[in-house]
Design a protein around this motif. Structure first.
Motif, PDB file in Angstrom:
ATOM      1  N   LEU A   1       2.105   7.005  -6.404  1.00 29.12           N
ATOM      2  CA  LEU A   1       0.939   7.878  -7.064  1.00 29.12           C
ATOM      3  C   LEU A   1       1.388   9.794  -6.382  1.00 29.12           C
ATOM      4  CD1 LEU A   1      -2.056   5.739  -6.515  1.00 29.12           C
ATOM      5  CD2 LEU A   1      -1.112   6.711  -8.615  1.00 29.12           C
ATOM      6  N   ASN A   2       1.973   9.968  -5.563  1.00 28.73           N
ATOM      7  CA  ASN A   2       2.005  11.122  -5.027  1.00 28.73           C
ATOM      8  C   ASN A   2       3.379  11.711  -5.460  1.00 28.73           C
ATOM      9  OD1 ASN A   2       0.783  12.122  -2.225  1.00 28.73           O
ATOM     10  ND2 ASN A   2       0.736  10.213  -1.953  1.00 28.73           N
TER      11      ASN A   2
ATOM     12  N   ASN B   1       2.368  17.169  -2.211  1.00 33.46           N
ATOM     13  CA  ASN B   1       2.825  15.625  -2.920  1.00 33.46           C
ATOM     14  C   ASN B   1       4.156  15.325  -2.843  1.00 33.46           C
ATOM     15  OD1 ASN B   1      -0.201  16.482  -4.012  1.00 33.46           O
ATOM     16  ND2 ASN B   1      -0.246  14.974  -3.437  1.00 33.46           N
TER      17      ASN B   1
ATOM     18  N   TYR C   1       6.152   9.236   2.659  1.00 34.38           N
ATOM     19  CA  TYR C   1       5.785   7.711   2.343  1.00 34.38           C
ATOM     20  C   TYR C   1       6.715   6.627   2.592  1.00 34.38           C
ATOM     21  CZ  TYR C   1       1.485   9.168   1.317  1.00 34.38           C
ATOM     22  OH  TYR C   1       0.135   9.881   1.692  1.00 34.38           O
TER      23      TYR C   1
ATOM     24  N   ASN D   1      -5.429  11.577  -5.266  1.00 36.88           N
ATOM     25  CA  ASN D   1      -5.619  11.501  -3.544  1.00 36.88           C
ATOM     26  C   ASN D   1      -6.696  10.581  -2.335  1.00 36.88           C
ATOM     27  OD1 ASN D   1      -3.067  13.051  -2.815  1.00 36.88           O
ATOM     28  ND2 ASN D   1      -4.486  14.664  -4.334  1.00 36.88           N
TER      29      ASN D   1
ATOM     30  N   THR E   1      -2.766   8.580   5.940  1.00 38.33           N
ATOM     31  CA  THR E   1      -3.998   8.976   6.140  1.00 38.33           C
ATOM     32  C   THR E   1      -3.816   9.785   6.229  1.00 38.33           C
ATOM     33  OG1 THR E   1      -3.996   6.763   7.111  1.00 38.33           O
ATOM     34  CG2 THR E   1      -6.079   8.136   6.368  1.00 38.33           C
TER      35      THR E   1
ATOM     36  N   CYS F   1      -5.621   6.998  -3.235  1.00 32.02           N
ATOM     37  CA  CYS F   1      -4.415   6.715  -2.228  1.00 32.02           C
ATOM     38  C   CYS F   1      -5.394   7.076  -0.502  1.00 32.02           C
ATOM     39  CB  CYS F   1      -3.329   8.119  -1.682  1.00 32.02           C
ATOM     40  SG  CYS F   1      -2.395   8.001  -2.948  1.00 32.02           S
TER      41      CYS F   1
ATOM     42  N   VAL G   1       1.283   3.952  -2.677  1.00 40.78           N
ATOM     43  CA  VAL G   1       0.800   5.726  -2.773  1.00 40.78           C
ATOM     44  C   VAL G   1       1.840   6.667  -3.087  1.00 40.78           C
ATOM     45  CG1 VAL G   1      -0.568   5.774  -0.859  1.00 40.78           C
ATOM     46  CG2 VAL G   1       1.112   5.529  -0.126  1.00 40.78           C
TER      47      VAL G   1
ATOM     48  N   SER H   1      -2.797  12.117   3.070  1.00 38.24           N
ATOM     49  CA  SER H   1      -3.466  12.053   2.288  1.00 38.24           C
ATOM     50  C   SER H   1      -5.562  12.631   2.209  1.00 38.24           C
ATOM     51  CB  SER H   1      -4.285  10.530   1.541  1.00 38.24           C
ATOM     52  OG  SER H   1      -2.903   9.289   0.997  1.00 38.24           O
TER      53      SER H   1
ATOM     54  N   THR I   1       0.612  -0.993   0.164  1.00 37.61           N
ATOM     55  CA  THR I   1       0.059  -0.056   0.065  1.00 37.61           C
ATOM     56  C   THR I   1       1.124   1.419  -0.233  1.00 37.61           C
ATOM     57  OG1 THR I   1      -2.039  -0.891   1.210  1.00 37.61           O
ATOM     58  CG2 THR I   1      -1.455   0.749   1.409  1.00 37.61           C
TER      59      THR I   1
END
Length: 202
Positions: free
Chosen positions: A22-23, A49, A56, A118, A139, A121, A19, A142, A15
């Motif tokens: 993606l970020n 981001n 992350y 987002n 969390t 995510c 994320v 996001s 996970t």
């Protein structure tokens, strides 16, 4: 030293990798769009981001490690958010004094794409059972980003309609305030976790 309770958590690791990628991707898109569209709000969210991606990465490094290491990583995450907020405030102040000409249509398009990323995510992170302090921080990031994307959408529409830069500056300023709030929450959570560790060790 590893934490037996968190060692071997492939779903959490997967996970966080998703994320993170993606970020990082949306951060680059935000920064490029922010420069080309002369938008403080887009640049602010791009830096946000980018900061998230770094956090992350810290969270990934913290998985499977001792609880004290995780608290330290979360503390760094909170401080990074506060530093980001300071940078955004400086940029907003500079644009307020020197002027800017943001492009509303670009702001709206980028906010729509980023909101979808987002949201994805956020849903992925919310599926994690019994998240540790770093996953809770992720969390928070996001959720803050998703709220900021809505602000950019509204600001872009107002910039396009009014032909003024003040909605862009307002959202940039609001993004900084959201970052301050998120950073403080993460630091409080890390402090609370550290206190619980001390009590267990006592």
């Amino acid at each position: 030293m590893t934490d037996p309770a968190s060692a071997g958590a492939p779903s959490e690791r997967r996970t966080l990798w998703i994320v993170l990628v993606l970020n990082a991707g949306i951060a680059i898109a935000f920064l490029v769009a922010g420069v080309t569209a002369d938008s403080s709000a887009l640049l602010a969210n791009g830096l946000d981001n980018l900061s998230d991606a770094a956090v992350y990465a810290l969270s990934l490094a913290a998985l499977g490690r001792a609880a004290k290491w995780k608290v330290g990583a979360a503390t760094v995450s909170g401080v990074m958010l506060l530093v980001l907020a300071g940078g955004v405030l400086l940029d907003v102040g500079r644009r307020y004094l020197q002027g800017s000409e943001p492009i509303g249509v670009t702001m709206m398009l980028m906010s729509a794409v980023a909101a979808a990323v987002n949201y994805a995510c956020l849903k992925l992170l919310q599926r994690v059972r019994e998240p540790d302090v770093n996953l809770r921080a992720a969390t928070t990031f996001s959720f803050n980003d998703f709220i900021s994307n809505g602000g950019i959408l509204v600001a872009g529409a107002l910039v396009w309609w009014l032909g003024s830069n003040w909605p862009d500056l307002v959202v940039g300023f609001a993004t900084a305030l959201i970052a301050v709030k998120g950073g403080i929450e993460i630091l409080r959570d890390a402090r609370r976790e550290a206190h619980e560790i001390k009590e267990k060790d006592a």
